[in-house]
Design an enzyme around this catalytic site. Structure first.
Site, PDB file in Angstrom:
ATOM      1  N   GLY A  21     -10.776  -3.555   5.597  1.00 49.81           N
ATOM      2  CA  GLY A  21     -10.928  -2.297   6.336  1.00 49.81           C
ATOM      3  C   GLY A  21     -12.347  -1.756   6.199  1.00 49.81           C
ATOM      4  O   GLY A  21     -12.920  -1.813   5.123  1.00 49.81           O
ATOM      5  N   ARG A  82     -10.636  -9.765   9.323  1.00 50.09           N
ATOM      6  CA  ARG A  82      -9.526 -10.229   8.491  1.00 50.09           C
ATOM      7  C   ARG A  82      -9.235 -11.671   8.889  1.00 50.09           C
ATOM      8  O   ARG A  82      -9.429 -12.049  10.044  1.00 50.09           O
ATOM      9  CB  ARG A  82      -8.304  -9.335   8.678  1.00 50.09           C
ATOM     10  CG  ARG A  82      -8.523  -7.930   8.133  1.00 50.09           C
ATOM     11  CD  ARG A  82      -7.220  -7.213   7.879  1.00 50.09           C
ATOM     12  NE  ARG A  82      -7.413  -6.049   7.015  1.00 50.09           N
ATOM     13  CZ  ARG A  82      -7.598  -4.813   7.447  1.00 50.09           C
ATOM     14  NH1 ARG A  82      -7.622  -4.552   8.741  1.00 50.09           N
ATOM     15  NH2 ARG A  82      -7.749  -3.819   6.601  1.00 50.09           N
ATOM     16  N   ASP A 113      -9.204  -4.685  -2.294  1.00 51.02           N
ATOM     17  CA  ASP A 113      -8.410  -5.570  -3.146  1.00 51.02           C
ATOM     18  C   ASP A 113      -8.169  -6.952  -2.523  1.00 51.02           C
ATOM     19  O   ASP A 113      -8.294  -7.972  -3.192  1.00 51.02           O
ATOM     20  CB  ASP A 113      -7.061  -4.883  -3.425  1.00 51.02           C
ATOM     21  CG  ASP A 113      -6.311  -5.514  -4.570  1.00 51.02           C
ATOM     22  OD1 ASP A 113      -6.695  -5.260  -5.727  1.00 51.02           O
ATOM     23  OD2 ASP A 113      -5.373  -6.273  -4.310  1.00 51.02           O
ATOM     24  N   THR A 136     -13.411   1.243   0.140  1.00 51.72           N
ATOM     25  CA  THR A 136     -12.184   1.541   0.892  1.00 51.72           C
ATOM     26  C   THR A 136     -11.978   3.048   0.883  1.00 51.72           C
ATOM     27  O   THR A 136     -12.199   3.694  -0.154  1.00 51.72           O
ATOM     28  CB  THR A 136     -10.939   0.845   0.308  1.00 51.72           C
ATOM     29  OG1 THR A 136      -9.771   1.506   0.811  1.00 51.72           O
ATOM     30  CG2 THR A 136     -10.874   0.895  -1.203  1.00 51.72           C
ATOM     31  N   ASP A 138      -9.363   4.545   0.759  1.00 48.92           N
ATOM     32  CA  ASP A 138      -8.166   4.919  -0.016  1.00 48.92           C
ATOM     33  C   ASP A 138      -8.430   5.232  -1.491  1.00 48.92           C
ATOM     34  O   ASP A 138      -7.572   5.811  -2.160  1.00 48.92           O
ATOM     35  CB  ASP A 138      -7.116   3.807   0.064  1.00 48.92           C
ATOM     36  CG  ASP A 138      -6.491   3.741   1.440  1.00 48.92           C
ATOM     37  OD1 ASP A 138      -6.491   4.771   2.144  1.00 48.92           O
ATOM     38  OD2 ASP A 138      -6.004   2.658   1.825  1.00 48.92           O
ATOM     39  N   ASP A 140      -8.136   3.414  -4.004  1.00 48.33           N
ATOM     40  CA  ASP A 140      -7.049   2.930  -4.853  1.00 48.33           C
ATOM     41  C   ASP A 140      -7.412   1.661  -5.627  1.00 48.33           C
ATOM     42  O   ASP A 140      -6.547   0.846  -5.921  1.00 48.33           O
ATOM     43  CB  ASP A 140      -5.782   2.708  -4.014  1.00 48.33           C
ATOM     44  CG  ASP A 140      -6.011   1.754  -2.851  1.00 48.33           C
ATOM     45  OD1 ASP A 140      -7.174   1.392  -2.606  1.00 48.33           O
ATOM     46  OD2 ASP A 140      -5.030   1.369  -2.197  1.00 48.33           O
ATOM     47  N   ARG A 182      -1.879   4.118   2.643  1.00 44.01           N
ATOM     48  CA  ARG A 182      -0.673   3.302   2.764  1.00 44.01           C
ATOM     49  C   ARG A 182       0.123   3.321   1.467  1.00 44.01           C
ATOM     50  O   ARG A 182       1.289   3.648   1.443  1.00 44.01           O
ATOM     51  CB  ARG A 182      -1.091   1.853   3.044  1.00 44.01           C
ATOM     52  CG  ARG A 182      -0.796   1.382   4.426  1.00 44.01           C
ATOM     53  CD  ARG A 182      -1.385  -0.001   4.600  1.00 44.01           C
ATOM     54  NE  ARG A 182      -0.415  -1.031   4.286  1.00 44.01           N
ATOM     55  CZ  ARG A 182       0.579  -1.367   5.080  1.00 44.01           C
ATOM     56  NH1 ARG A 182       0.752  -0.749   6.222  1.00 44.01           N
ATOM     57  NH2 ARG A 182       1.426  -2.310   4.759  1.00 44.01           N
TER      58      ARG A 182
HETATM   59  P1  ADP Z   1      -9.191  -5.227   1.856  1.00 42.39           P
HETATM   60  O1  ADP Z   1     -10.280  -6.059   1.283  1.00 42.39           O
HETATM   61  O2  ADP Z   1      -9.707  -3.979   2.512  1.00 42.39           O
HETATM   62  O3  ADP Z   1      -8.070  -4.984   0.878  1.00 42.39           O
HETATM   63  P2  ADP Z   1      -7.468  -7.125   3.327  1.00 42.39           P
HETATM   64  O4  ADP Z   1      -6.324  -6.986   2.361  1.00 42.39           O
HETATM   65  O5  ADP Z   1      -7.168  -7.095   4.777  1.00 42.39           O
HETATM   66  O6  ADP Z   1      -8.586  -6.028   3.105  1.00 42.39           O
HETATM   67  O7  ADP Z   1      -8.205  -8.508   2.970  1.00 42.39           O
HETATM   68  C1  ADP Z   1      -9.336  -8.916   3.697  1.00 42.39           C
HETATM   69  C2  ADP Z   1      -9.341 -10.408   3.800  1.00 42.39           C
HETATM   70  O8  ADP Z   1      -9.415 -11.004   2.501  1.00 42.39           O
HETATM   71  C3  ADP Z   1      -8.100 -11.034   4.427  1.00 42.39           C
HETATM   72  O9  ADP Z   1      -8.078 -10.995   5.818  1.00 42.39           O
HETATM   73  C4  ADP Z   1      -8.210 -12.464   3.922  1.00 42.39           C
HETATM   74  O10 ADP Z   1      -9.141 -13.196   4.691  1.00 42.39           O
HETATM   75  C5  ADP Z   1      -8.752 -12.255   2.501  1.00 42.39           C
HETATM   76  N1  ADP Z   1      -7.647 -12.250   1.546  1.00 42.39           N
HETATM   77  C6  ADP Z   1      -6.806 -11.234   1.277  1.00 42.39           C
HETATM   78  N2  ADP Z   1      -5.861 -11.607   0.376  1.00 42.39           N
HETATM   79  C7  ADP Z   1      -6.113 -12.902   0.094  1.00 42.39           C
HETATM   80  C8  ADP Z   1      -5.485 -13.879  -0.752  1.00 42.39           C
HETATM   81  N3  ADP Z   1      -4.395 -13.579  -1.494  1.00 42.39           N
HETATM   82  N4  ADP Z   1      -6.005 -15.115  -0.782  1.00 42.39           N
HETATM   83  C9  ADP Z   1      -7.092 -15.429  -0.058  1.00 42.39           C
HETATM   84  N5  ADP Z   1      -7.728 -14.565   0.755  1.00 42.39           N
HETATM   85  C10 ADP Z   1      -7.256 -13.326   0.841  1.00 42.39           C
END
Ligand code: ADP
Length: 332
Positions: A21, A82, A113, A136, A138, A140, A182
């Site tokens: 995000g 993403r 995260d 982020t 959030d 969090d 969220r």
């Molecule tokens: P944020 O970093 O804001 O928490 P996301 O949870 O959407 O955002 O994660 C961003 C990107 O990081 C995902 O689209 C994916 O490419 C990668 N990612 C997230 N979780 C995993 C995972 N468990 N293993 C590998 N890549 C991951």
């Protein structure tokens, strides 16, 4: 957990990317990475759109002058993305092969995260060094008091609440304002305290419609004619409508609903976010130069710290219960 180390003596080229995000202040963090890196004689390469750009070799060298005029801009000039395919080991292997082929020896990952989870796997599977910068709205993320974008999001939401309060007071109305969050109520609690909300609904400690009705009644009994309730969206954006319905059924009070949504992500970052992003972006480069990796830079009190990803990823940071109870006491 101890900090992981890599040999940074030969490090010449560092990649930087924004992922997940978007958050206001990401540009200030990119700028700090580039300028601190170049200050130390490193080359800095921008990776477009997060993990998709890594897998598709969308790499652009970043110069000092390409960072001009971005500190005040929201969003991210590197774009963010993403990529569910990054969960597959072979896709991550392709990303590392591309990075090594381009001579990029380490990464700064600006994200949350999920993005850190992908970065953590790059170290575990390929000994590829990454330092994370928490961004982020959030707030969090464990291991840091603040994340980039949170302060701006709170201020945007607060500005909206102040405006709504004018209408609420003029028309004797009850409003429910839904803010982002969220899994966490950091935005809701901060906005609730700063905006003087009568009740705050957060995922961690959900208030009930009964409680809200009781507080509204108490307010009315001492002459209060308007109220504002703040609700974090939780896993169901638009839940403020359900709350309004529940309150109407229990009490007959008609609540107007205002969902702030994505406006909280946009706009020029506040001074707090720009300074935080500048410190963390520069701190990430310094951490890599010290050979630290598989970790996140964060702020704890006045100190800039490096925290192993093992102590960050999947760890829940708690909303201050003191703030929640203060909000309740002061809104009587
Ligand atoms: P944020 O970093 O804001 O928490 P996301 O949870 O959407 O955002 O994660 C961003 C990107 O990081 C995902 O689209 C994916 O490419 C990668 N990612 C997230 N979780 C995993 C995972 N468990 N293993 C590998 N890549 C991951």
């Amino acid at each position: 957990m101890t900090l992981k180390k890599f040999d940074s003596q030969t490090l010449k080229n560092v990649g930087v990317f924004t992922s997940g995000g978007d958050a206001p202040g990401m540009n200030a963090a990119i700028r700090a990475v580039v300028r601190m890196g170049i200050h130390h004689g490193l080359q800095i390469t921008g990776i477009m759109q997060g993990y998709p750009g890594m897998v598709n070799s969308e790499f652009n060298p970043l110069s000092l002058s390409s960072m001009a005029n971005i500190i005040q801009r929201g969003g991210t000039i590197l774009k963010t993305g993403r990529m569910p395919e990054f969960h597959q080991p072979e896709v991550r292997a392709r990303a590392v092969a591309n990075l090594r082929a381009a001579g990029i020896g380490a990464l700064v990952c600006i994200g949350g995260d999920g993005s850190f989870t992908g970065a953590h796997l790059l170290w575990q599977e390929h000994q590829y060094p990454v330092v994370g910068v928490p961004a982020t709205i959030d707030n969090d993320i464990a291991g840091t008091d603040l994340t980039i974008g949170f302060d701006t999001a709170v201020n945007v939401a607060l500005d909206a609440i102040d405006r709504i309060r004018d209408t609420a007071a003029s028309h004797d109305r009850l409003f429910i304002v839904e803010v982002m969050g969220r899994d966490s109520g950091f935005i809701a609690v901060s906005v609730g305290v700063a905006g003087g909300a009568e009740e705050i609904f957060i995922p961690e400690n959900p208030a009930t419609a009964d409680q809200a009705v009781e507080r509204i009644r108490r307010g009315i009994s001492r002459g209060k004619r308007s109220s504002i309730l703040v609700a974090a969206e939780g896993h169901k954006p638009g839940r403020a409508y359900d709350l309004a319905e529940a309150i109407r059924k229990k009490s007959g009070f008609e609540a107007k609903v205002c969902i702030l949504g994505h406006i909280q992500r946009g706009g020029s970052p506040t001074a707090i976010d720009r300074i935080l992003a500048s410190r963390l972006g520069a701190g990430a480069v310094e951490a890599l130069r010290r050979g630290e990796c598989d970790a996140m830079v964060g702020v704890q009190g006045d100190a800039l710290v490096t925290v192993p990803f093992d102590n960050v990823i999947g760890v829940k940071k708690k909303v201050s219960s003191e703030l929640v109870s203060l909000a309740r006491t002061l809104s009587i």
